[in-house]
Design a protein around this motif. Sequence first.
Motif, PDB file in Angstrom:
ATOM      1  N   THR A 194      44.282 -30.580  71.438  1.00  0.00           N
ATOM      2  CA  THR A 194      45.402 -30.797  72.353  1.00  0.00           C
ATOM      3  C   THR A 194      46.030 -32.473  72.212  1.00  0.00           C
ATOM      4  O   THR A 194      47.292 -32.387  72.141  1.00  0.00           O
ATOM      5  CB  THR A 194      45.001 -30.969  73.754  1.00  0.00           C
ATOM      6  OG1 THR A 194      43.894 -31.620  73.986  1.00  0.00           O
ATOM      7  CG2 THR A 194      44.849 -29.500  74.489  1.00  0.00           C
ATOM      8  N   SER A 195      45.468 -33.337  71.757  1.00  0.00           N
ATOM      9  CA  SER A 195      45.767 -34.629  71.423  1.00  0.00           C
ATOM     10  C   SER A 195      46.832 -34.643  70.162  1.00  0.00           C
ATOM     11  O   SER A 195      47.873 -35.196  70.117  1.00  0.00           O
ATOM     12  CB  SER A 195      44.834 -35.794  71.649  1.00  0.00           C
ATOM     13  OG  SER A 195      43.958 -35.693  70.512  1.00  0.00           O
ATOM     14  N   GLU A 196      46.035 -33.954  69.299  1.00  0.00           N
ATOM     15  CA  GLU A 196      46.906 -33.604  68.058  1.00  0.00           C
ATOM     16  C   GLU A 196      47.978 -32.820  68.104  1.00  0.00           C
ATOM     17  O   GLU A 196      49.271 -33.140  67.717  1.00  0.00           O
ATOM     18  CB  GLU A 196      45.993 -32.994  66.936  1.00  0.00           C
ATOM     19  CG  GLU A 196      45.124 -33.996  65.884  1.00  0.00           C
ATOM     20  CD  GLU A 196      44.195 -33.229  65.199  1.00  0.00           C
ATOM     21  OE1 GLU A 196      44.369 -32.128  65.111  1.00  0.00           O
ATOM     22  OE2 GLU A 196      43.292 -33.696  64.918  1.00  0.00           O
ATOM     23  N   GLY A 197      48.104 -31.710  69.269  1.00  0.00           N
ATOM     24  CA  GLY A 197      49.189 -31.077  69.520  1.00  0.00           C
ATOM     25  C   GLY A 197      50.435 -31.858  70.141  1.00  0.00           C
ATOM     26  O   GLY A 197      51.623 -31.743  69.692  1.00  0.00           O
ATOM     27  N   GLU A 198      50.059 -32.774  70.947  1.00  0.00           N
ATOM     28  CA  GLU A 198      50.610 -33.645  71.641  1.00  0.00           C
ATOM     29  C   GLU A 198      51.546 -34.532  70.593  1.00  0.00           C
ATOM     30  O   GLU A 198      52.778 -34.815  70.589  1.00  0.00           O
ATOM     31  CB  GLU A 198      50.227 -34.648  72.778  1.00  0.00           C
ATOM     32  CG  GLU A 198      50.186 -33.803  74.088  1.00  0.00           C
ATOM     33  CD  GLU A 198      48.979 -34.443  74.907  1.00  0.00           C
ATOM     34  OE1 GLU A 198      48.610 -35.514  74.625  1.00  0.00           O
ATOM     35  OE2 GLU A 198      48.563 -33.724  75.671  1.00  0.00           O
ATOM     36  N   ARG A 199      50.770 -35.109  69.724  1.00  0.00           N
ATOM     37  CA  ARG A 199      51.292 -35.865  68.735  1.00  0.00           C
ATOM     38  C   ARG A 199      52.510 -35.156  67.889  1.00  0.00           C
ATOM     39  O   ARG A 199      53.348 -35.690  67.627  1.00  0.00           O
ATOM     40  CB  ARG A 199      50.106 -36.680  67.715  1.00  0.00           C
ATOM     41  CG  ARG A 199      50.153 -38.138  67.558  1.00  0.00           C
ATOM     42  CD  ARG A 199      49.206 -38.493  66.950  1.00  0.00           C
ATOM     43  NE  ARG A 199      47.916 -38.235  67.396  1.00  0.00           N
ATOM     44  CZ  ARG A 199      46.827 -38.033  66.775  1.00  0.00           C
ATOM     45  NH1 ARG A 199      46.806 -37.737  65.571  1.00  0.00           N
ATOM     46  NH2 ARG A 199      45.443 -37.919  67.577  1.00  0.00           N
ATOM     47  N   ASN A 200      52.107 -33.877  67.315  1.00  0.00           N
ATOM     48  CA  ASN A 200      53.027 -33.129  66.636  1.00  0.00           C
ATOM     49  C   ASN A 200      54.345 -32.775  67.360  1.00  0.00           C
ATOM     50  O   ASN A 200      55.432 -32.628  66.996  1.00  0.00           O
ATOM     51  CB  ASN A 200      52.506 -31.707  66.373  1.00  0.00           C
ATOM     52  CG  ASN A 200      51.390 -32.009  65.452  1.00  0.00           C
ATOM     53  OD1 ASN A 200      51.293 -33.132  64.862  1.00  0.00           O
ATOM     54  ND2 ASN A 200      50.419 -31.088  65.337  1.00  0.00           N
ATOM     55  N   ASP A 201      54.075 -32.635  68.896  1.00  0.00           N
ATOM     56  CA  ASP A 201      55.605 -32.541  69.555  1.00  0.00           C
ATOM     57  C   ASP A 201      56.346 -33.450  69.226  1.00  0.00           C
ATOM     58  O   ASP A 201      56.995 -34.156  69.719  1.00  0.00           O
ATOM     59  CB  ASP A 201      55.202 -32.463  71.069  1.00  0.00           C
ATOM     60  CG  ASP A 201      54.346 -31.101  71.214  1.00  0.00           C
ATOM     61  OD1 ASP A 201      54.530 -30.107  70.797  1.00  0.00           O
ATOM     62  OD2 ASP A 201      53.915 -30.875  72.363  1.00  0.00           O
TER      63      ASP A 201
ATOM     64  N   ASN B 106      38.134 -29.383  71.510  1.00  0.00           N
ATOM     65  CA  ASN B 106      39.600 -29.261  72.346  1.00  0.00           C
ATOM     66  C   ASN B 106      40.346 -30.395  72.665  1.00  0.00           C
ATOM     67  O   ASN B 106      41.790 -30.151  72.528  1.00  0.00           O
ATOM     68  CB  ASN B 106      39.170 -28.480  73.811  1.00  0.00           C
ATOM     69  CG  ASN B 106      38.702 -26.888  73.453  1.00  0.00           C
ATOM     70  OD1 ASN B 106      38.807 -26.540  72.135  1.00  0.00           O
ATOM     71  ND2 ASN B 106      38.266 -26.403  74.338  1.00  0.00           N
ATOM     72  N   LEU B 107      39.860 -31.452  73.028  1.00  0.00           N
ATOM     73  CA  LEU B 107      40.669 -32.505  73.347  1.00  0.00           C
ATOM     74  C   LEU B 107      41.300 -33.141  72.338  1.00  0.00           C
ATOM     75  O   LEU B 107      42.350 -33.435  72.343  1.00  0.00           O
ATOM     76  CB  LEU B 107      39.551 -33.623  73.883  1.00  0.00           C
ATOM     77  CG  LEU B 107      39.157 -33.719  75.359  1.00  0.00           C
ATOM     78  CD1 LEU B 107      38.079 -34.990  75.449  1.00  0.00           C
ATOM     79  CD2 LEU B 107      40.518 -33.868  76.125  1.00  0.00           C
TER      80      LEU B 107
ATOM     81  N   LYS C  44      28.255 -27.279  74.362  1.00  0.00           N
ATOM     82  CA  LYS C  44      29.486 -27.636  75.363  1.00  0.00           C
ATOM     83  C   LYS C  44      30.467 -28.599  74.920  1.00  0.00           C
ATOM     84  O   LYS C  44      31.607 -28.809  75.078  1.00  0.00           O
ATOM     85  CB  LYS C  44      29.134 -27.614  76.735  1.00  0.00           C
ATOM     86  CG  LYS C  44      30.098 -27.464  77.829  1.00  0.00           C
ATOM     87  CD  LYS C  44      29.590 -27.794  79.225  1.00  0.00           C
ATOM     88  CE  LYS C  44      30.614 -28.349  80.090  1.00  0.00           C
ATOM     89  NZ  LYS C  44      30.267 -29.565  80.380  1.00  0.00           N
ATOM     90  N   ASN C  45      29.523 -29.957  74.876  1.00  0.00           N
ATOM     91  CA  ASN C  45      30.359 -31.077  74.519  1.00  0.00           C
ATOM     92  C   ASN C  45      30.936 -30.991  73.242  1.00  0.00           C
ATOM     93  O   ASN C  45      32.140 -31.665  73.147  1.00  0.00           O
ATOM     94  CB  ASN C  45      29.110 -32.143  74.591  1.00  0.00           C
ATOM     95  CG  ASN C  45      29.569 -33.476  75.247  1.00  0.00           C
ATOM     96  OD1 ASN C  45      30.448 -33.572  75.993  1.00  0.00           O
ATOM     97  ND2 ASN C  45      29.055 -34.690  74.498  1.00  0.00           N
ATOM     98  N   ILE C  46      30.542 -30.393  72.171  1.00  0.00           N
ATOM     99  CA  ILE C  46      31.045 -30.311  70.921  1.00  0.00           C
ATOM    100  C   ILE C  46      32.611 -29.483  71.161  1.00  0.00           C
ATOM    101  O   ILE C  46      33.830 -30.098  70.809  1.00  0.00           O
ATOM    102  CB  ILE C  46      30.258 -29.802  69.849  1.00  0.00           C
ATOM    103  CG1 ILE C  46      29.044 -30.839  69.566  1.00  0.00           C
ATOM    104  CG2 ILE C  46      31.134 -29.257  68.773  1.00  0.00           C
ATOM    105  CD1 ILE C  46      28.146 -30.093  68.605  1.00  0.00           C
ATOM    106  N   ILE C  47      32.270 -28.498  72.015  1.00  0.00           N
ATOM    107  CA  ILE C  47      33.580 -27.563  72.259  1.00  0.00           C
ATOM    108  C   ILE C  47      34.682 -28.389  72.910  1.00  0.00           C
ATOM    109  O   ILE C  47      35.749 -28.427  72.667  1.00  0.00           O
ATOM    110  CB  ILE C  47      33.348 -26.335  73.011  1.00  0.00           C
ATOM    111  CG1 ILE C  47      32.319 -25.446  71.952  1.00  0.00           C
ATOM    112  CG2 ILE C  47      34.630 -25.764  73.496  1.00  0.00           C
ATOM    113  CD1 ILE C  47      31.791 -24.282  72.801  1.00  0.00           C
TER     114      ILE C  47
END
Lengths: 269, 275
Positions: free
Chosen positions: A262-269, A258-259, A251-254
Amino acid sequence: MKKILGKIYIALVLMFLYIPIFVMIVFSFNTTKSRTVMSGFTFDWYIKLFNNELIMSSLRNTIIIAVIASVLATVLGTFAAVGISRMKKIPRMIITNITTIPMINPDIITGVSLMLLFVFFAARMNFEFGFVTLVIAHITFDVPYVIMNVLPKLNQMDPNLHEAALDLGCSPMMAFRKVVLPEIMPGVLSGFLMSVTFSLDDFVVSYFTSGATSQTLPITIYSMTRRKVSPEINALSTIIFIVVVIVLVVKNIITTRNLKLTSEGERND
Amino acid sequence: MKGISSKAAAAPYLIWMAVFIVVPLIMVAYFAFTDESGAFTLDNLANVAQYSNIFIRSIWLAAISTVICLVIAYPLSYMLSGMKAHTQSTMLMIVMLPMWMNFLLRTYAWMAILGNNGLLNTLLGFFGLGPYKLLNTQGAVVLGMVYNYIPFMILPIYSVMVKIDKSVIEAARDLGCNSVNVLFRVILPLSFPGVASGITMVFVPAISTFIISRMLGGGGNLLVGDLIEMQFLGNSYNPNLGAAISFVLMVILLLIMTIMNQFGEDDTENDRVLM
């Protein structure tokens, strides 16, 4: 200096938390029934555990009840949350307050009150305590967690989305499936997972609402601890501990992945 | 029209809630105020009075356990909240992990450690000490409560601590606060909602337990939970008295929670969800 003291403090607390578990793991491999002296290494208790029909059947019961109760609680709770979120302030407040009662009330009172209800109906409708009463009891203490997980997601949602879907020709059911459900899915899932966890782990409510026929694993564990020393319990604890560690690490790895995503996704925006 | 159909989604649950939450609680009250034939009576409640020593013991032991949990959990939560984000989540998982084991198993483990021929006494024996009577004492009951319920104290305090804006603490320092002042005038007041919900989350299960007292307290340290259990499943079957005891317990808890809620908004739901 302060840092070292802090580390010692954390280490002491962790020792307190883990020593009992460590003791059980070590003695699960003991050749004798002693819980103080290690006399040799053996897997006997594990073999005995798997050959213990009572433990295995109550494990099966526990899993079946947890899955059925959690699925039903999730369906019931998700629809309830949708309905509650559309209510006016005062009925909404009343209903959410009643919903939190099983979360706040001591387990023993939830158990006893359901037992009184079941006794009342059992006398009049001629049914016995067992599988059905257990499932009903589990749904009852699971649903609040589903509702409390789904409601915040519904409140975050833009209410216009649902209306737009209806205006564009969706039937209410279709609008729910195509628009609302995907938005609230994280809440539904975490409500479901919490239900499963609470159902698997529950002893007190099950103790009052199970009959002689349907035992869950915690009830069997309880009756084992009442008898003389039974080292199979140590073996069982070790297995449960390992399962819990694996589940939590995965669970922790997942979540960390995911975190990161999402943080990479935000950076790409 | 739309509004009506959406609200109807809650209808099955509302029926469920009425039948399985509201009616059972009404039945507790009904049984508490009636005798076996169903006639109104106050005898059950009057009989509860003869168990007042058990009520006092339960409140006392639960209160001690809650205070010990708070004293241990507060500094720990503070240290956890100051760690790096990644270490924080790992540490939190390590702290919470024992909670995921069934509490019967965890309590059973303490029986093995505290027994007269148990691990602790054997260990003390090497130093020529003991054996001490550790199991079947009130101390063992408190230990069991602290061990089982301390995660419920750590979690809400921690989740409030991480939300405290670090710049507020910096500002206090810049304005001339020393560490002690920062703790008492900034961190402590800001973490109060977490402390309040931690207290209720530990106190409620502690006061109503019957497993911990039975396994670690022996027969001599009965708590309210044992008393209730005995009326419903034990030898002295008397659901009317059992319901009356449950009723009194609920009233006591309601009073305590009302007092606790005066101190900070009720975060219980959020914290439960966090688990």
